[in-house]
Scaffold this active site. Structure first.
Site, PDB file in Angstrom:
ATOM      1  N   ASP A 121      26.828  48.681  37.605  1.00  0.00           N
ATOM      2  CA  ASP A 121      26.379  48.970  36.243  1.00  0.00           C
ATOM      3  C   ASP A 121      24.871  48.870  36.074  1.00  0.00           C
ATOM      4  O   ASP A 121      24.331  49.344  35.083  1.00  0.00           O
ATOM      5  CB  ASP A 121      27.060  48.011  35.259  1.00  0.00           C
ATOM      6  CG  ASP A 121      28.482  48.448  34.953  1.00  0.00           C
ATOM      7  OD1 ASP A 121      28.725  49.660  34.949  1.00  0.00           O
ATOM      8  OD2 ASP A 121      29.336  47.573  34.735  1.00  0.00           O
ATOM      9  N   HIS A 151      29.257  40.064  41.066  1.00  0.00           N
ATOM     10  CA  HIS A 151      30.482  40.852  41.251  1.00  0.00           C
ATOM     11  C   HIS A 151      31.574  39.971  41.839  1.00  0.00           C
ATOM     12  O   HIS A 151      31.284  39.133  42.693  1.00  0.00           O
ATOM     13  CB  HIS A 151      30.222  42.058  42.165  1.00  0.00           C
ATOM     14  CG  HIS A 151      31.297  43.094  42.081  1.00  0.00           C
ATOM     15  ND1 HIS A 151      32.465  43.004  42.801  1.00  0.00           N
ATOM     16  CD2 HIS A 151      31.394  44.216  41.323  1.00  0.00           C
ATOM     17  CE1 HIS A 151      33.228  44.035  42.510  1.00  0.00           C
ATOM     18  NE2 HIS A 151      32.610  44.787  41.609  1.00  0.00           N
TER      19      HIS A 151
END
Ligand code: ACO
Length: 374
Positions: free
Chosen positions: A311, A260
């Protein structure tokens, strides 16, 4: 000129919608000052959407009115249903969603107005209609009869009802609602930034949302969860996870659902909630997806020291809710539309055109050669 690749760590605007802060190896995520874990445990998507749009938690009567307003706006104009029936059944559902959003704009006489009141109306309309567009397109492409919105059901329950054609269980409703809450906003992520860039030109809200949906679909952003599911299916058994991860990393490939831009070496607070949810659903449905996901998480931590992002565990949650893989990014969008519209309104109300510079690195000051001499 100092170039920051991918605008890494660039602070591009101020916002009072959501806050991410990394403190002592832990991440804080708040919507309008309320901690995501507290909202996840106690709130509903309708309440969170209200909070994002208006900046305050609603009173009981405000929430009732807002919920009613969303219900009244769920149905689609017949022209949009017609459009969905004319799209290719092979179209990705996210392409169908952004096409429908653009088409809705052609029917709004106030499309060009950006005042607070008119923007809030548009936002409510889009929040209410997103689940219907997604469910209708899915049923149309499968050759199934449309299931119209049910006013007795809340936002999450109604979506699952329209999608599957039967009322979901309480666990499924809570899981869907929680997922929408966790996806509702996330500061200046790529799709929200795209929406704000469009809004900064004072483009209409539909154009801004089309920009956002067009950006979310990419596999480095919201499109990752569909790829995560493909990986879970390929791995198929927990003991195969480590070899799969090792080989993929050796080939220099990325493992979808990991890494991320902001949460480097820090667990994304949404992942913590989604992991708990994925475990609970997998146990209830007696499915293998959680176990495989956990094995992949362990292997990626061991071989690349990367943490799962929002996700990753979303994929097994969606699979256990009976949602087809190629609808995963649409589910993200159904949650995120409240955040997008809140950001578009914030941008309109404190606007400065977003127009950064680029450092030129091509050839310079070349002499033009006429076509006949080339
Ligand atoms: N798998 C393998 N390696 C990875 C991954 C991954 N998923 N993510 C990052 N890395 C590695 C990079 O190869 C790089 O390694 P190196 O330093 O040895 O070359 C290092 O980690 C840093 O990666 P960057 O690409 O510079 O990190 P960046 O912040 O630009 O990327 C991103 C963030 C795009 C999310 C990235 O982690 C990625 O591609 N993840 C997979 C796709 C994904 O899951 N996207 C969803 C993100 S969450 C969301 O948008 C809702």
């Amino acid at each position: 000129m100092d170039v920051k690749d991918g605008l890494k760590d660039v602070v591009a605007t101020e916002t009072s919608i959501s806050r991410i802060e990394l403190v002592d190896g832990k991440a804080i995520l708040e919507y309008r000052g309320y901690d995501i874990h507290e909202l996840a445990q106690n709130s509903t998507y309708e309440e969170v959407a209200y909070l994002l749009l208006f900046g305050e938690l609603p009173s009981k009567s405000e929430l009732e009115l807002f919920t009613e307003e969303l219900k009244e706006r769920r149905e689609l104009p017949p022209q949009v249903v017609g459009l969905l029936t004319h799209l290719s059944p092979f179209s990705h559902p996210m392409v169908a969603l952004r096409t429908a959003v653009s088409y809705l704009g052609t029917m709004d006489r106030n499309i060009a107005y950006t005042s607070h009141e008119i923007s809030i109306e548009k936002a409510k309309n889009l929040i209410a209609k997103f689940p219907t567009i997604v469910a209708y397109f899915h049923r149309i492409r499968m050759g199934e009869k449309l299931v119209h919105p049910n006013d007795d059901l809340g936002h999450a329950a109604n979506f699952l009802y329209m999608l599957h054609g039967e009322e979901p269980t309480e666990t499924m409703v809570r899981a869907m609602d929680l997922d929408f809450i966790l996806h509702a906003d996330h500061e200046l992520n790529a799709s929200t930034f795209a929406a704000r860039v469009a809004a900064s030109t004072l483009a209409d809200m539909y154009a801004c949302v089309v920009a956002a949906t067009g950006t979310l679909i990419g596999p480095l952003h919201g499109g990752a969860s569909q790829r995560v599911m493909e990986m879970l299916r390929e791995v198929a058994l927990p003991w195969r996870a480590e070899k799969y991860v090792q080989e993929k990393l050796e080939r220099g490939e990325r493992i979808m659902g990991f890494g991320h831009r902001v949460y480097r070496n820090v667990m994304d607070p949404r992942t913590i909630e989604l992991k708990k949810l994925a475990k609970k659903l997998s146990e209830e449905k007696d499915s293998k997806w959680y176990e495989i996901s956990e094995a992949i998480e362990e292997a990626v931590r061991k071989h690349k020291n990367l943490l799962p992002n929002v996700d990753f565990y979303s994929a097994s949650v969606y699979a256990n809710l009976g949602i087809p893989d190629d609808l995963f990014v649409n589910i993200f969008a159904i949650g995120r539309i409240s955040g997008w519209t809140a950001h578009i309104i914030e941008q309109y109300e404190n606007n400065s055109l977003i127009r950064p510079r680029a450092k030129y690195v091509g050839p310079k000051s070349r002499k033009y050669v006429p076509l006949s001499e080339r």
